[in-house]
Scaffold this active site. Structure first.
Site, PDB file in Angstrom:
ATOM      1  CB  CYS A 174       2.989 -22.140  10.318  1.00 11.86           C
ATOM      2  SG  CYS A 174       3.151 -20.807   9.121  1.00 11.86           S
ATOM      3  CG  HIS A 233       2.106   8.944  -6.118  1.00 12.73           C
ATOM      4  ND1 HIS A 233       1.187   8.321  -6.912  1.00 12.73           N
ATOM      5  CD2 HIS A 233       3.138   8.071  -5.974  1.00 12.73           C
ATOM      6  CE1 HIS A 233       1.627   7.113  -7.234  1.00 12.73           C
ATOM      7  NE2 HIS A 233       2.817   6.936  -6.673  1.00 12.73           N
TER       8      HIS A 233
END
Length: 681
Positions: free
Chosen positions: A28, A597
């Site tokens: 789209c 992390h």
């Protein structure tokens, strides 16, 4: 740019499982729409982690929407050029099936119903957008008395202006034909037969039946019912121009008629006799039954909303923008779009589009605020995403880039969006705003609303309410914001001015930084980065997170921790210290920027199980404790404790090598070796 599109297109195709896993592919204005043979084969996280992808939304059982923004057509073309991809996608092309193969049992009827509506209207979107802007130009011409009338010719327009009106009316008058085609294609029926059925009800011969019809008065004096006798049966003659429900229902019935005919007619002659009998059956069925039913249903829904509007336009104007943010992601807004078109065709105005504009401009206000915040942070990716959403919204009236690029990715953004929807809806209700034509709510289509001043105030209130909330209070949770800012700081930390006393060498064999400016220049010798914790060393691609595993955040290794403390691997400065304690960023003397992390997705723990032992700006030496963590708490929360240790500015160096010997390291053992870029001759 072309190379980037080609590589990203191939990447997406690979991650959805290759051409053989694509049952169909369409697009789209903003999204690639995949129907997959088996969605379990698609790596959704890897696709979502790609910098060119704005978001990924699963649909139904095997549908997958990949949001690419305004350049979606280029990515679609790139995928379709890939080996194995045919006109309708790899698997569909190889099997010779139609685009969707009809209604399939693996969809729930609710999911498929809304998918059917969404995919039916989607291909017509471009024509509707173009026509809506032509309408806007003509509305402007009428507002400023540029469009002339000819009283001597009975208030008819001159030929040039009549032709201008034909340009937009072509889309809306023949909209049933377009909807008939796209709906039939979605279901797996023949799209051209699907188009021919409503087209028969728009022909001069069908319209001429009114000349000999009996006219009666409906429930109100304004409604006249035309009835004529065809094949000895009474046929109600309706005006089908611009209608959407009749062709939708006709396509559904056509699917079952075709399916039955194919069981009865030999395959050798199906091409001739299936369409012959389909038209022979479906055109009368539509004219006698399906068409009047569709118009009645549309009028019924419209009358219900009109009753709410008549009772209190103020209430309706508040309800519409508040429910739209939840309807659009599910595709539930398509039925309301059909009602808007129905209202224009029957009432001459629509009462939904004005309040809907409050939702749209609140949405555009959010992404504009995100753009401002991203520019302040130096967040290039979010700046590009939000800028694309802003321009597509303000000038095209398209909300999908904003919705999928920002709103659905950051849950707190809805807290900024809904106040704008409410405030804008209140203004729309006070002015009782109506639309004179079906348009997409953008700055360019403002003249299609009346009163224009009330509409302008309404969308401005909606826009700036959400915009200011984002600018002053952000659009993310504190944890999300801190994580993003830490990663950004890790990427540009070498540009921050350093201060403090002279520091020792970064590690064995590293050159010392100039006195008074530790880390101000990159080392000219290799830097050995020690392990910040005890545990088993893993290759980066073993981290259960696609962004870390692909090296998008930085290069290095990972450690499956055995202890409970993270220590400084070398001398340097704490560049970022997350309040949640789940990650820490260091700038080592010599210029290496390091991100540690602890675990994957542990930001969601919001600090539980972590104790931060340093603060931003602190000087650290090798072995200085940085964070204490509880591995059991991480695992109990459902997250992996595997800890990436990453050089985030690796592009400034010749390479990053893992030098740990054996599978296990102790804190302080050599883990990484950062090779310097040779000086220019």
């Amino acid at each position: 740019m072309a190379d980037t599109v080609a590589s990203t297109s191939q990447f997406i195709l690979d991650q959805v499982g290759g051409a053989e896993n694509v049952a169909s592919l369409s697009h789209c204005a903003t999204r690639l729409r995949f129907q997959l043979v088996d969605r379990a084969k698609a790596d959704v996280d890897a696709i979502d982690a790609n910098a060119d992808v704005m978001g990924v939304v699963p649909q139904g059982d095997n549908g997958l929407q990949v949001i690419m923004g305004g350049g979606v057509a280029d990515y679609y073309a790139g995928i379709m050029r890939a080996p194995g991809m045919g006109e309708s996608g790899g698997a569909a092309a190889e099997s010779g099936k139609k685009e969707y193969g009809g209604v399939r049992g693996r969809y729930s009827w609710v999911d498929y119903g809304f998918e059917f509506l969404s995919d039916t209207f989607r291909p017509v979107l471009w024509a509707l957008l173009g026509a809506s802007l032509i309408i806007t130009l003509l509305v402007l011409a009428d507002t400023f008395n540029i469009q002339p009338f000819s009283p001597e010719e009975g208030e008819t327009l001159p030929p040039s202006w009549q032709f201008m009106h034909a340009m937009w009316r072509s889309v809306f008058y023949f909209l049933p034909v377009m909807i008939g085609a796209t709906a039939a294609r979605k279901l797996g029926a023949n799209e051209w037969v699907g188009a021919a059925i409503p087209a028969a009800l728009l022909t001069p011969e069908f319209l001429a039946l009114k000349d000999t019809a009996q006219v009666t008065t409906g429930a109100t004096e304004q409604v006249q019912i035309y009835t004529t006798e065809v094949f000895g049966l009474p046929m109600v003659l309706n005006d089908y121009a611009g209608q959407v429900f009749p062709p939708l229902f006709a396509a559904v019935v056509l699917f079952w008629v075709e399916k039955g005919l194919k069981k009865l007619i030999p395959a050798a002659v199906q091409m001739v006799f299936v369409p012959f009998f389909s038209l022979l059956i479906m055109i009368p069925v539509t004219a006698f039954v399906v068409g009047p039913f569709g118009i009645g249903l549309g009028n019924g829904i419209s009358n219900m909303l009109l009753a709410v509007n008549d009772f209190s336009p103020f209430i309706l104007a508040i309800i519409v923008p508040l429910i739209y943010p939840f309807m659009v992601p599910l595709g539930l807004h398509w039925p309301l779009n059909a009602i808007m078109i129905q209202n224009i065709a029957t009432l001459g105005y629509d009462f939904i589009q004005g309040p809907m504009g409050a939702w749209n401009f609140a949405c555009f206000g959010v992404v504009t605020g995100v753009m401002v915040v991203s520019m302040r942070e130096g967040n290039t990716q979010m700046r590009q995403v939000s800028a694309g959403g802003m321009f597509a919204g303000l000038f095209g009236g398209i909300s999908e880039p904003s919705l999928y690029g920002v709103l659905l990715r950051f849950r707190k953004s809805y807290v900024r969006l809904l106040p704008g929807c409410f405030a804008g809806g209140v203004v729309m209700g006070l002015f009782n705003v109506k639309a004179k034509a079906f348009v997409f709510t953008s700055l360019l289509t403002m003249p299609a609303f009346e009163p224009l001043g009330g509409y302008a105030i309404g969308i401005a209130v909606a826009f700036f309410t959400s915009f200011l909330l984002v600018v002053f209070f952000d659009y993310r949770t504190a944890a999300e914001r801190d994580q993003v800012r830490a990663e950004l700081a890790a990427q540009r930390g070498d540009e921050e001015p350093a201060a403090g006393p002279a520091a020792p060498a970064a590690a064995a064999g590293a050159a010392a930084a100039p006195a008074g400016e530790p880390g101000a220049v990159l080392t000219l010798e290799k830097v050995v980065v020690a392990a910040p914790m005890e545990g088993e060393v893993l290759a980066l691609d073993q981290v259960p997170d696609p962004a870390f595993a692909a090296g998008k955040v930085g290069l290095g290794a990972a450690i499956d921790p055995a202890g409970d403390t993270v220590v400084a691997p070398a001398a340097g400065k704490v560049m970022v210290a997350f309040p949640t304690g789940h990650a820490i960023g260091l700038k080592l003397d010599g210029g290496v920027q390091l991100l540690i992390h602890i675990g994957v997705d542990t930001v969601n723990m919001e600090g539980r199980g972590f104790e931060l032992l340093v603060a931003k700006g602190d000087r650290v030496q090798p072995g200085t404790p940085l964070v204490r963590f509880d591995r059991a708490a991480i695992e109990a929360a459902g997250y992996s404790p595997v800890t990436p240790v990453l050089v985030t500015n690796h592009r400034k160096f010749a390479g990053v090598d893992v030098v740990a010997e054996g599978g296990r390291v102790a804190a302080g053992d050599a883990l990484l070796e950062v090779r310097p870029t040779p000086p220019e001759a």
